[in-house]
Motif scaffolding. Structure first.
Motif, PDB file in Angstrom:
ATOM      1  N   ARG A 126       0.829  -1.212   0.000  1.00  0.00           N
ATOM      2  CA  ARG A 126       0.000   0.000   0.000  1.00  0.00           C
ATOM      3  C   ARG A 126       0.856   1.252   0.000  1.00  0.00           C
ATOM      4  N   GLU A 127       1.899   1.240   0.821  1.00  0.00           N
ATOM      5  CA  GLU A 127       2.765   2.407   0.894  1.00  0.00           C
ATOM      6  C   GLU A 127       3.484   2.637  -0.418  1.00  0.00           C
ATOM      7  N   ARG A 128       3.945   1.553  -1.050  1.00  0.00           N
ATOM      8  CA  ARG A 128       4.621   1.698  -2.338  1.00  0.00           C
ATOM      9  C   ARG A 128       3.650   2.212  -3.405  1.00  0.00           C
ATOM     10  N   ILE A 129       2.433   1.642  -3.423  1.00  0.00           N
ATOM     11  CA  ILE A 129       1.427   2.047  -4.409  1.00  0.00           C
ATOM     12  C   ILE A 129       1.079   3.527  -4.244  1.00  0.00           C
ATOM     13  N   LYS A 130       0.892   3.938  -2.999  1.00  0.00           N
ATOM     14  CA  LYS A 130       0.583   5.348  -2.738  1.00  0.00           C
ATOM     15  C   LYS A 130       1.722   6.239  -3.224  1.00  0.00           C
ATOM     16  N   SER A 131       2.950   5.827  -2.978  1.00  0.00           N
ATOM     17  CA  SER A 131       4.107   6.624  -3.399  1.00  0.00           C
ATOM     18  C   SER A 131       4.170   6.760  -4.917  1.00  0.00           C
ATOM     19  N   VAL A 132       3.902   5.656  -5.621  1.00  0.00           N
ATOM     20  CA  VAL A 132       3.937   5.696  -7.088  1.00  0.00           C
ATOM     21  C   VAL A 132       2.818   6.587  -7.616  1.00  0.00           C
ATOM     22  N   PHE A 133       1.637   6.483  -7.032  1.00  0.00           N
ATOM     23  CA  PHE A 133       0.537   7.364  -7.448  1.00  0.00           C
ATOM     24  C   PHE A 133       0.915   8.833  -7.266  1.00  0.00           C
ATOM     25  N   GLU A 134       1.559   9.141  -6.149  1.00  0.00           N
ATOM     26  CA  GLU A 134       1.947  10.529  -5.893  1.00  0.00           C
ATOM     27  C   GLU A 134       2.957  11.019  -6.927  1.00  0.00           C
ATOM     28  N   ILE A 135       3.887  10.144  -7.308  1.00  0.00           N
ATOM     29  CA  ILE A 135       4.876  10.517  -8.326  1.00  0.00           C
ATOM     30  C   ILE A 135       4.196  10.721  -9.675  1.00  0.00           C
ATOM     31  N   LEU A 136       3.285   9.802 -10.031  1.00  0.00           N
ATOM     32  CA  LEU A 136       2.554   9.948 -11.287  1.00  0.00           C
ATOM     33  C   LEU A 136       1.745  11.244 -11.313  1.00  0.00           C
ATOM     34  N   ALA A 137       1.137  11.569 -10.187  1.00  0.00           N
ATOM     35  CA  ALA A 137       0.348  12.801 -10.112  1.00  0.00           C
ATOM     36  C   ALA A 137       1.231  14.018 -10.355  1.00  0.00           C
ATOM     37  N   LYS A 138       2.415  14.030  -9.775  1.00  0.00           N
ATOM     38  CA  LYS A 138       3.333  15.152  -9.976  1.00  0.00           C
ATOM     39  C   LYS A 138       3.771  15.238 -11.430  1.00  0.00           C
ATOM     40  N   LEU A 139       4.051  14.085 -12.049  1.00  0.00           N
ATOM     41  CA  LEU A 139       4.466  14.072 -13.450  1.00  0.00           C
ATOM     42  C   LEU A 139       3.352  14.580 -14.365  1.00  0.00           C
ATOM     43  N   LEU A 140       2.120  14.200 -14.061  1.00  0.00           N
ATOM     44  CA  LEU A 140       1.006  14.577 -14.926  1.00  0.00           C
ATOM     45  C   LEU A 140       0.536  16.011 -14.705  1.00  0.00           C
ATOM     46  N   HIS A 141       0.875  16.579 -13.575  1.00  0.00           N
ATOM     47  CA  HIS A 141       0.438  17.944 -13.294  1.00  0.00           C
ATOM     48  C   HIS A 141       1.568  18.961 -13.436  1.00  0.00           C
ATOM     49  N   THR A 142       2.683  18.519 -13.958  1.00  0.00           N
ATOM     50  CA  THR A 142       3.775  19.457 -14.194  1.00  0.00           C
ATOM     51  C   THR A 142       3.446  20.336 -15.390  1.00  0.00           C
ATOM     52  N   ASP A 143       4.081  21.491 -15.468  1.00  0.00           N
ATOM     53  CA  ASP A 143       3.864  22.394 -16.591  1.00  0.00           C
ATOM     54  C   ASP A 143       4.749  22.068 -17.784  1.00  0.00           C
ATOM     55  N   THR A 144       5.680  21.126 -17.602  1.00  0.00           N
ATOM     56  CA  THR A 144       6.563  20.746 -18.701  1.00  0.00           C
ATOM     57  C   THR A 144       5.730  20.186 -19.846  1.00  0.00           C
ATOM     58  N   ARG A 145       5.970  20.659 -21.054  1.00  0.00           N
ATOM     59  CA  ARG A 145       5.114  20.299 -22.177  1.00  0.00           C
ATOM     60  C   ARG A 145       5.126  18.796 -22.448  1.00  0.00           C
ATOM     61  N   MET A 146       6.281  18.181 -22.463  1.00  0.00           N
ATOM     62  CA  MET A 146       6.366  16.745 -22.781  1.00  0.00           C
ATOM     63  C   MET A 146       6.040  15.879 -21.567  1.00  0.00           C
ATOM     64  N   LYS A 147       6.078  16.480 -20.397  1.00  0.00           N
ATOM     65  CA  LYS A 147       5.698  15.782 -19.165  1.00  0.00           C
ATOM     66  C   LYS A 147       6.435  14.458 -18.978  1.00  0.00           C
ATOM     67  N   GLU A 148       7.710  14.443 -19.309  1.00  0.00           N
ATOM     68  CA  GLU A 148       8.581  13.302 -19.013  1.00  0.00           C
ATOM     69  C   GLU A 148       7.923  11.971 -19.403  1.00  0.00           C
ATOM     70  N   THR A 149       7.626  11.792 -20.666  1.00  0.00           N
ATOM     71  CA  THR A 149       6.884  10.621 -21.133  1.00  0.00           C
ATOM     72  C   THR A 149       7.529   9.307 -20.711  1.00  0.00           C
ATOM     73  N   GLU A 150       8.814   9.144 -20.953  1.00  0.00           N
ATOM     74  CA  GLU A 150       9.499   7.887 -20.645  1.00  0.00           C
ATOM     75  C   GLU A 150       9.482   7.595 -19.151  1.00  0.00           C
ATOM     76  N   ILE A 151       9.704   8.618 -18.342  1.00  0.00           N
ATOM     77  CA  ILE A 151       9.700   8.420 -16.894  1.00  0.00           C
ATOM     78  C   ILE A 151       8.297   8.060 -16.415  1.00  0.00           C
ATOM     79  N   LEU A 152       7.297   8.723 -16.994  1.00  0.00           N
ATOM     80  CA  LEU A 152       5.914   8.427 -16.625  1.00  0.00           C
ATOM     81  C   LEU A 152       5.580   6.958 -16.913  1.00  0.00           C
TER      82      LEU A 152
END
Length: 289
Positions: A126-152
């Motif tokens: 659960r803790e790992r899943i929550k952490s990954v969701f939080e990272i994905l949320a940050k990647l998807l809500h960044t202002d960077t145009r390409m939004k780090e596709t490979e990392i996402l």
């Protein structure tokens, strides 16, 4: 719905959206559309961090609680809870199947071999899943145009790997189990040739097993015979189509590969306990139409 998800996607190249209790900024008209029972055209996941919520998938209510994940597959009929507890903590993720093709591996749980769409997680997961969701949320809500596709994609793959591991662990089955792998092959073969209604002998030959071995394999994992499995899958598809199409019984029968509409009608009633007409009447009563 496919056009809708593209409209609300949070990435320029990837049709994907993530929301949470802390960030759920969908327009009111979109929320109204999604609140109605609808055919899914994308993959959808709900992770309940804390609280309880009941969803409906393929005409079945599924209640989730702390640490559980619901996954919904394309073509399933889905309806969210009519109301959401404001104290509920959750993450929701939706994406098209084209994204799966961009990931480096397949995830066997998406075939739903264990016939449950709820994944139970332990505290560490659960803790790992929550952490990954939080990272994905940050990647998807960044202002960077390409939004780090490979990392996402890397983190999305990690999230699905967590779901896959927890899904099979809850039933004590290793994903590398050879019999499970063969059963998954059977499921995929049925899906790929569903309306062709291949014979059990034909499927067994394609899987390079005897008919008796296939019977034992399918019975072990599903509790029914291969023929019953295919029949149940066809009737489930019929129920789904009755939700979102206006086909006549004859048209529906032909679309599902039945040459005899009367036989299809009898099989539908035998499997569901209701005639097609009665089933449609109950659908109309529920929708208020």
């Amino acid at each position: 719905m496919k056009r809708l998800l593209r409209t609300i996607s949070q990435h320029e190249k990837l049709p994907i959206r993530l929301s949470s209790a802390a960030r759920h900024d969908l327009p009111a008209d979109v929320i109204r559309k999604l609140a109605q029972p609808h055919r899914m055209e994308f993959y959808f996941f709900v992770f309940i961090e804390k609280g309880t919520a009941t969803y409906n998938v393929d005409m079945t209510d599924i209640t989730l609680t702390d640490g559980q994940v619901l996954f919904v597959l394309p073509n399933q009929i889905f309806a969210p809870p009519p109301t959401i507890d404001p104290t509920l903590k959750y993450y929701k993720l939706a994406f098209f199947d084209q994204i799966l093709a961009m990931l480096p591996q397949q995830y066997a749980f998406l075939v739903n071999s264990l016939k449950t769409q709820v994944v139970h997680t332990d505290e560490a997961a659960r803790e790992r899943i929550k952490s990954v969701f939080e990272i994905l949320a940050k990647l998807l809500h960044t202002d960077t145009r390409m939004k780090e596709t490979e990392i996402l994609l890397v983190y999305l793959g990690a999230l699905l790997a967590e779901f896959n591991n927890a899904y099979f662990r809850q039933d004590g089955i290793a994903t590398a189990h050879p019999r499970l792998s063969k059963y998954i092959e059977f499921q995929v073969t049925v899906e790929n040739h569903l309306t062709e209604q291949q014979s059990v002998n034909t499927i067994a030959a394609q899987l390079a097993v005897t008919t008796n071995s296939l019977y034992a394999l399918v019975k072990e994992f599903s509790g029914v015979s291969p023929k019953e499995f295919i029949t149940h899958r066809l009737i489930l598809e019929a129920q789904r189509k009755l939700h979102y199409s206006n086909l006549s019984v004859k048209e529906l029968a032909y679309e599902l590969g039945f040459s005899d509409p009367d036989y299809f009608s009898r099989l539908f009633k035998k499997t569901t306990g209701k005639s097609v007409r009665k089933y449609l009447e109950e659908l109309q009563d529920l929708s208020g139409t």
